[in-house]
Scaffold this motif. Structure first.
Motif, mmCIF file in Angstrom:
data_model
loop_
_atom_site.group_PDB
_atom_site.id
_atom_site.type_symbol
_atom_site.label_atom_id
_atom_site.label_comp_id
_atom_site.label_asym_id
_atom_site.label_seq_id
_atom_site.Cartn_x
_atom_site.Cartn_y
_atom_site.Cartn_z
ATOM 1 N N ALA A 122 0.816 -1.218 0.000
ATOM 2 C CA ALA A 122 0.000 0.000 0.000
ATOM 3 C C ALA A 122 0.848 1.266 0.000
ATOM 4 O O ALA A 122 0.533 2.233 -0.701
ATOM 5 C CB ALA A 122 -0.933 -0.007 1.208
ATOM 6 N N ILE A 123 1.927 1.297 0.778
ATOM 7 C CA ILE A 123 2.773 2.486 0.844
ATOM 8 C C ILE A 123 3.361 2.780 -0.527
ATOM 9 O O ILE A 123 3.421 3.930 -0.965
ATOM 10 C CB ILE A 123 3.903 2.293 1.871
ATOM 11 C CG1 ILE A 123 3.351 1.795 3.213
ATOM 12 C CG2 ILE A 123 4.669 3.594 2.055
ATOM 13 C CD1 ILE A 123 2.362 2.711 3.852
ATOM 14 N N GLU A 124 3.762 1.726 -1.226
ATOM 15 C CA GLU A 124 4.368 1.894 -2.550
ATOM 16 C C GLU A 124 3.351 2.391 -3.570
ATOM 17 O O GLU A 124 3.641 3.292 -4.367
ATOM 18 C CB GLU A 124 4.963 0.567 -3.020
ATOM 19 C CG GLU A 124 5.550 0.611 -4.424
ATOM 20 C CD GLU A 124 6.038 -0.747 -4.882
ATOM 21 O OE1 GLU A 124 6.021 -1.014 -6.104
ATOM 22 O OE2 GLU A 124 6.444 -1.552 -4.018
ATOM 23 N N VAL A 125 2.141 1.818 -3.574
ATOM 24 C CA VAL A 125 1.179 2.188 -4.612
ATOM 25 C C VAL A 125 0.637 3.605 -4.418
ATOM 26 O O VAL A 125 0.309 4.293 -5.388
ATOM 27 C CB VAL A 125 0.016 1.174 -4.707
ATOM 28 C CG1 VAL A 125 0.522 -0.202 -5.059
ATOM 29 C CG2 VAL A 125 -0.799 1.140 -3.436
ATOM 30 N N PHE A 126 0.554 4.070 -3.173
ATOM 31 C CA PHE A 126 0.114 5.440 -2.939
ATOM 32 C C PHE A 126 1.239 6.443 -3.175
ATOM 33 O O PHE A 126 0.987 7.578 -3.569
ATOM 34 C CB PHE A 126 -0.445 5.595 -1.522
ATOM 35 C CG PHE A 126 -1.889 5.221 -1.391
ATOM 36 C CD1 PHE A 126 -2.879 6.175 -1.553
ATOM 37 C CD2 PHE A 126 -2.264 3.918 -1.111
ATOM 38 C CE1 PHE A 126 -4.219 5.843 -1.430
ATOM 39 C CE2 PHE A 126 -3.602 3.569 -0.984
ATOM 40 C CZ PHE A 126 -4.581 4.529 -1.148
ATOM 41 N N GLY A 127 2.468 6.038 -2.930
ATOM 42 C CA GLY A 127 3.618 6.889 -3.208
ATOM 43 C C GLY A 127 3.509 8.255 -2.553
ATOM 44 O O GLY A 127 3.149 8.401 -1.386
ATOM 45 N N GLY A 128 3.795 9.289 -3.355
ATOM 46 C CA GLY A 128 3.796 10.646 -2.835
ATOM 47 C C GLY A 128 2.425 11.205 -2.538
ATOM 48 O O GLY A 128 2.305 12.325 -2.024
ATOM 49 N N SER A 129 1.379 10.446 -2.828
ATOM 50 C CA SER A 129 0.020 10.928 -2.566
ATOM 51 C C SER A 129 -0.432 10.675 -1.136
ATOM 52 O O SER A 129 -1.542 11.064 -0.769
ATOM 53 C CB SER A 129 -0.969 10.260 -3.527
ATOM 54 O OG SER A 129 -1.131 8.876 -3.219
ATOM 55 N N ILE A 130 0.396 10.034 -0.317
ATOM 56 C CA ILE A 130 -0.011 9.654 1.038
ATOM 57 C C ILE A 130 -0.477 10.870 1.839
ATOM 58 O O ILE A 130 -1.518 10.833 2.502
ATOM 59 C CB ILE A 130 1.136 8.929 1.764
ATOM 60 C CG1 ILE A 130 1.345 7.539 1.170
ATOM 61 C CG2 ILE A 130 0.847 8.824 3.255
ATOM 62 C CD1 ILE A 130 2.493 6.778 1.777
ATOM 63 N N VAL A 131 0.288 11.959 1.790
ATOM 64 C CA VAL A 131 -0.097 13.163 2.532
ATOM 65 C C VAL A 131 -1.284 13.849 1.862
ATOM 66 O O VAL A 131 -2.192 14.354 2.530
ATOM 67 C CB VAL A 131 1.090 14.133 2.650
ATOM 68 C CG1 VAL A 131 0.660 15.418 3.352
ATOM 69 C CG2 VAL A 131 2.245 13.483 3.398
ATOM 70 N N ALA A 132 -1.306 13.836 0.527
ATOM 71 C CA ALA A 132 -2.311 14.584 -0.233
ATOM 72 C C ALA A 132 -3.732 14.042 -0.073
ATOM 73 O O ALA A 132 -4.694 14.745 -0.389
ATOM 74 C CB ALA A 132 -1.934 14.610 -1.708
ATOM 75 N N ILE A 133 -3.879 12.798 0.408
ATOM 76 C CA ILE A 133 -5.232 12.257 0.544
ATOM 77 C C ILE A 133 -5.948 12.795 1.782
ATOM 78 O O ILE A 133 -7.165 12.652 1.903
ATOM 79 C CB ILE A 133 -5.233 10.710 0.601
ATOM 80 C CG1 ILE A 133 -4.521 10.202 1.851
ATOM 81 C CG2 ILE A 133 -4.653 10.123 -0.674
ATOM 82 C CD1 ILE A 133 -4.635 8.694 2.046
ATOM 83 N N GLU A 134 -5.231 13.428 2.690
ATOM 84 C CA GLU A 134 -5.869 13.956 3.905
ATOM 85 C C GLU A 134 -6.945 14.981 3.544
ATOM 86 O O GLU A 134 -6.816 15.723 2.578
ATOM 87 C CB GLU A 134 -4.820 14.600 4.810
ATOM 88 C CG GLU A 134 -3.852 13.621 5.433
ATOM 89 C CD GLU A 134 -2.924 14.312 6.420
ATOM 90 O OE1 GLU A 134 -3.422 15.068 7.280
ATOM 91 O OE2 GLU A 134 -1.707 14.109 6.324
#
Length: 222
Positions: free
Chosen positions: A140-152
């Motif tokens: 999951a961490i890999e597939v979300f990549g740099g979007s992890i913060v942006a989904i908040e």
């Protein structure tokens, strides 16, 4: 109040909801019910009653749930679905280079499911619900990549998809021309994921990733 209504309310406020629970607690069933309510504008089937003389003696009647949520007022609503697995890639979720099939060969920029859902949500008077099953069965961490913060929820764009002071951007490959561009998520994109806590994960879900989700625990209902 049933699980479906609670989850729709959480999605409206938090944007990202993670269903958690042991096997057999109904996570997939609840996700399907949420998807149905999302598409139907929050209505549900009421208790049917006998109506003499009608073509259908006991009709199924849609009844409102009493929800007053912005997402359900959008004229265009669409559900996107995916399941994570060991071979899930960043390009499957957002964008990335993939081989072009056919006589010509070459390469193209793939439009992943998270990208497609967000592009739909950006359209006028639209909302998108992305359902992700087996979140912890893939990287999951890999597939979300740099979007992890942006989904908040507080890192999204404004309702008109313009930048807000707190909007979090990240870079993706633009499917139109292959150039790297800054990208952000619409406030009309909602993500509902599920994970089986009894399963061994392919990769651990770290705290930085988990705190971007509003968790919702499902327990056995005897």
């Amino acid at each position: 109040m049933d699980d479906r209504i609670k989850i729709l309310e959480l999605l409206s406020n938090k944007k990202n909801v993670l269903l958690m629970g042991a096997p057999g607690t109904g996570k997939s069933r609840v996700m399907n019910e949420v998807a149905e309510a999302f598409i139907n504008g929050g209505t549900r089937l009421a208790q049917p009653s006998h109506v003499p003389g009608t073509g259908i003696p006991i009709p199924a009647v849609a009844a409102p749930t009493g929800l007053d949520l912005a997402m359900l007022k959008k004229a265009n609503r669409k559900v996107f679905r995916t399941t994570l697995h060991q071979n899930s890639k960043y390009r499957d979720f957002l964008t990335g280079i993939v081989p072009e099939l056919g006589a010509g060969g070459g390469y193209r920029i793939n439009e992943g499911i998270l990208y497609r859902a967000n592009e739909f949500a950006k359209q006028d008077n639209s909302a998108a619900l992305l359902i992700i099953d087996e979140l912890n069965r893939g990287p999951a961490i890999e597939v979300f990549g740099g979007s992890i913060v942006a989904i908040e929820s507080d890192k999204r764009l404004n309702d008109d998809n313009t930048a807000a002071p707190a909007t979090q951007y990240f870079e993706i490959s633009n499917p139109a021309d292959g150039q790297m561009v800054e990208y952000a998520f619409s406030p009309n994109l909602y993500i509902l994921a599920a994970m089986n806590q009894a399963d061994a994960s392919v990769a651990p879900l770290d705290v930085a990733f988990m705190r971007r989700w509003q968790s919702y625990q499902l327990k056995p209902n005897y």
